[in-house]
Design a protein around this motif. Sequence first.
Motif: not given
Length: 364
Positions: A224-239
């Motif tokens: 198994v392998w996984d890669l994840g990321a998120s970024y919080d722009f303040g008005v919205v957080k994308l993942a």
Amino acid sequence: MQKKIIALAVAGLASMPAFAQSNVTVYGLIDMGFSHRSDNLVSGVKSRSAIDSGMANGSRLGFRGTEDLGNGVKLNFVLEQGMGVDTGASNQGGRTFGRQSFVSLSSSLGTLALGRTYTPQNVLQATIDPFGDGTVGKISNLYAGNDRVENAVFYTTPNFSGLSVALVYSGNTGVTAANENIGNKGDQRFIAIAPTYVNGPLTVGANVHRQKAHDVDDAKTEKVWDLGASYDFGVVKLAAMYGQRKDGSVADLGTLKIHDDAKFWMVGASAPVFTSGKVVASYVHARDDRDAGEDWKASKLALGYVHTLSKRTDVYTAYASIDNNDASSYGTSDALNLGRTLVASQGDRNAYQKGFNIGMRHRF
């Protein structure tokens, strides 16, 4: 005489400084609400409505302890049991402390732990998923995962400017017998490495793990392998998250092994609203390349809302709908009914494709 007795008692207390440095905390989480699931894959099975426990997070009771051993070294332990608040029963497969049970030493060199706790993949999914891998909207309704590993050694490096790495090894995870098998044949070996980087609004994490039955051919190896990321722009957080799982066989390795060669991905977002609210949404896709028969394909769309009432209490609601092709049979569920890796056979009466939750969660 009385003064001598008092003096001896004080001297006795003074001779036990270790007890003054130790600390044990009782903690827990209570999650209760209404759950409705419908559109079952099995013809004739009606919808299910119930008051359930552990929909957004598993209800639990735990004990956390720490002792300062000096020179920057601390001993820590966690004993945590899951429970169904609606029935009062344990829901961890008969284990007293089935959620977590480990002891660890921590210092400037990192943390070394022994026992049972969450896999790095589990932690990554819960971190990246806007639903925190809870409610009917959770990522693991489609994105298969390994919950926990036991009989294990865990090491986490110190934090280097936001970067830390978790290493896990278990020589017989999932083995519940008092002794291992003859010649260790069939005993399960689990090894994982998971780097995580956090810098302000940015979180990036990866997981690679391998589980294999010892002294058995590669047909029973899980990679198994996984890669994840998120970024919080303040008005919205994308993942976003992407992963692959290669299983040579559906033979029992102590986990819900249901994939031959599967790929999963998720995109999601969360946005603050009002003063104390948050809207969350995600889209998850799964494709399982089956050795026999048509490949499984499914997608899930989920929408939810969380409203904070205090530092410890919030209310939430979530709705999710799964679209399966003719071969697949993924279903929506809350955390209590079927567990995290939720892929049901088409003969499973719990294979609901639509789900709704509304509940309250309190931490203490």
